[in-house]
Design a protein around this motif. Structure first.
Motif, PDB file in Angstrom:
ATOM      1  N   ASP A 369       0.850  -1.186   0.000  1.00  0.00           N
ATOM      2  CA  ASP A 369       0.000   0.000   0.000  1.00  0.00           C
ATOM      3  C   ASP A 369       0.884   1.235   0.000  1.00  0.00           C
ATOM      4  OD1 ASP A 369       1.006  -0.146   2.514  1.00  0.00           O
ATOM      5  OD2 ASP A 369      -0.879   0.211   3.565  1.00  0.00           O
ATOM      6  N   THR A 371       1.557   4.915   1.845  1.00  0.00           N
ATOM      7  CA  THR A 371       1.279   5.507   3.151  1.00  0.00           C
ATOM      8  C   THR A 371       2.320   6.578   3.459  1.00  0.00           C
ATOM      9  OG1 THR A 371       0.947   5.003   5.485  1.00  0.00           O
ATOM     10  CG2 THR A 371       2.663   3.779   4.349  1.00  0.00           C
ATOM     11  N   THR A 372       2.161   7.198   4.618  1.00  0.00           N
ATOM     12  CA  THR A 372       3.151   8.166   5.095  1.00  0.00           C
ATOM     13  C   THR A 372       4.160   7.445   5.994  1.00  0.00           C
ATOM     14  OG1 THR A 372       1.793   8.726   7.015  1.00  0.00           O
ATOM     15  CG2 THR A 372       1.452  10.022   5.008  1.00  0.00           C
ATOM     16  N   SER A 387       6.078  10.437   1.759  1.00  0.00           N
ATOM     17  CA  SER A 387       5.204   9.385   1.232  1.00  0.00           C
ATOM     18  C   SER A 387       6.038   8.158   0.857  1.00  0.00           C
ATOM     19  CB  SER A 387       4.453   9.915   0.006  1.00  0.00           C
ATOM     20  OG  SER A 387       3.594   8.933  -0.517  1.00  0.00           O
ATOM     21  N   ARG A 390       4.680   0.941   1.059  1.00  0.00           N
ATOM     22  CA  ARG A 390       4.928   0.015   2.168  1.00  0.00           C
ATOM     23  C   ARG A 390       4.597  -1.404   1.716  1.00  0.00           C
ATOM     24  NH1 ARG A 390       1.494   1.114   7.388  1.00  0.00           N
ATOM     25  NH2 ARG A 390      -0.161   0.629   5.885  1.00  0.00           N
TER      26      ARG A 390
END
Length: 462
Positions: A369, A371-372, A387, A390
């Protein structure tokens, strides 16, 4: 270095506040100067219009007397021309004095007196044309009085305007001086602050250049150390492996001798061979780790789905033997080194297949995915704003205690003893860590004993 950086930032902030304060003060002074200049111009326009009006009234008086003496119609034409200019001037004066109550009252009286004066001129001229009496008409004397009265009103207005002009001119000169001084102070402060900051930055630049020279020296030393490390790796892959191969060969020959049926001898030889084989694997892993430190050319776009597929094909026999279940989601495409991605996923999946629980079917999940970096704030707080892609690899194996996480990614550090039933050389996760560093990424782990382990790979999304 951070302290010096804060000093420079503070100096810039203080200079900005000083410059902003002086600039705002200068703008206010220039605004006041502009207002006084406009007021001076306004008063000058009023005075100019009043003087023009006074001049026209005197001109009418002269033309009136000229016609009375000569009866020349030219004087009448000139009086008509002069009287046509009076009304526009009165309109201008009315507009210009609308904000001054005293001047407005005087102007009303002036306007009515001028109207009566013009009416007296008409009656006087009519009297001159129609009567045979050689004497002066009463309208002439009446008109003269109203002319003098009009001029007195104009004089009153001029007196007031002259007084206001002097006051406004003094204010204009005062603010001119203040604005000029403020501009000089602003330039002086700007020059001093700029010079101070310039000297500070030059000093800092010299320090940086000196530090850069030291860094270049250290980089040269590091390059030499890296070259020496490559030489050690070369020796490990060639010179050290040669004796190992001979040990394995001669240990195998011992088994072919006539006493090879001796169980104790056979066990000893097997142990020698197994130790030599393990030593050779450790050397191979060290060579692999060393090779990851140097550049592998340009990065390229890699489809991780194909990479994982190839890894699973290599591990297919083990997966089938262990009846492992693999759940795999669609993975992103990343820029990187294809060979290193292959080593990374093979090492992690190999760990998941290696550290399994008895009588529990291995289940491995690979998810991805975007994500931050909230989970990476323990590494650096600024990562939370970036950013990442992952990729999570989790299993239901033996897991581990999280207190050993700092130990897991170090070279030759094993969570299990040499006599443990689980194979391992303590270098696989160190290789994974090195690969993530090469791709400017991060790897974190989380485990629960007898529940499973989870490894998360964070690759920059930009």
């Amino acid at each position: 270095m951070k302290k010096k950086f804060r000093v420079i930032i503070s100096a810039f902030a203080i200079s900005f506040v000083i410059m902003a304060g002086l600039s705002i003060y200068s703008l206010k002074q220039f605004g006041a100067l502009r207002d006084y200049s406009n007021q001076v111009d306004h008063t000058n326009r009023v005075i100019t219009q009043l003087y023009r009006l006074e001049s026209l009234l005197k001109e009418l008086d002269i033309k009136e007397r000229g016609y009375m003496l000569t009866h020349d119609s030219t004087y009448i034409l000139e009086m008509l021309a002069a009287s046509r200019h009076i009304q526009p001037i009165l309109d201008n004066v009315k507009v210009l004095t609308r904000d001054n109550e005293v001047q407005k009252k005087t102007f009303v009286l002036l306007k009515s007196t001028i109207a009566l004066r013009l009416s007296d001129i008409k009656d006087n001229l009519k009297y001159v044309d129609t009567t045979k009496n050689p004497g002066v008409s009463p309208y002439y004397f009446q008109g003269r009085e109203r002319k003098l009265e009009s001029i007195n009103f104009i004089a009153e207005m001029l007196k007031r305007e002259d007084k206001m002009l002097r006051e406004k001119f003094q204010g204009k000169r005062y603010y001119q001086q203040i604005a000029s001084n403020t501009l000089i102070y602003l330039l002086i402060v700007f020059g001093l602050v700029t010079q101070a900051l310039f000297l500070l930055m030059v000093k800092e630049l010299k320090i940086r250049l000196s530090a850069q020279d030291e860094l270049q020296t250290k980089l040269a030393d590091l390059s030499r150390s890296h070259a020496e490390l490559e030489q050690i790796a070369f020796a490990a892959s060639h010179d050290l492996q040669e004796p190992l191969r001979k040990i394995r060969i001669f240990s195998n020959r011992l088994l072919l001798l006539k006493d090879s049926n001796n169980p104790e001898m056979k066990d000893t030889v097997d142990r020698i061979s197994a130790s030599a084989e393990r030593m050779q694997e450790l050397i191979d892993d060290m060579v692999n780790l060393t090779s990851l430190i140097k550049e592998e050319g340009e990065k390229e776009e890699v489809d991780l789905n194909g990479t994982v597929k190839n890894v699973l094909l290599e591990l297919d026999e083990r997966i089938k033997n262990q009846k492992a279940v693999i759940h795999r989601e669609v993975l992103p495409e990343l820029y990187g080194y294809p060979r290193q991605f292959h080593i990374l996923f093979k090492s992690l999946l190999d760990n998941s297949l290696k550290f399994t629980r008895d009588e529990v079917i291995p289940v491995i999940a690979i998810r991805a995915d975007k994500t931050t970096g909230e989970e990476l704030t323990h590494i650096h707080k600024d990562l939370a704003q970036k950013s990442f892609y992952r990729i999570t690899i989790s299993d239901n194996g033996i897991g581990f205690d999280n207190k050993f996480i700092s130990k897991m990614f170090k070279i030759f550090q094993r969570l299990h003893t040499q006599q443990s039933e689980f194979e391992g050389k303590g270098i696989g996760l160190a290789i994974c860590q090195r690969i993530m560093v090469n791709h400017e990424g991060y790897i974190i782990a989380n485990g629960h004993p007898d529940v499973g382990a989870t490894f998360k790979l964070f690759f920059p999304a930009s």
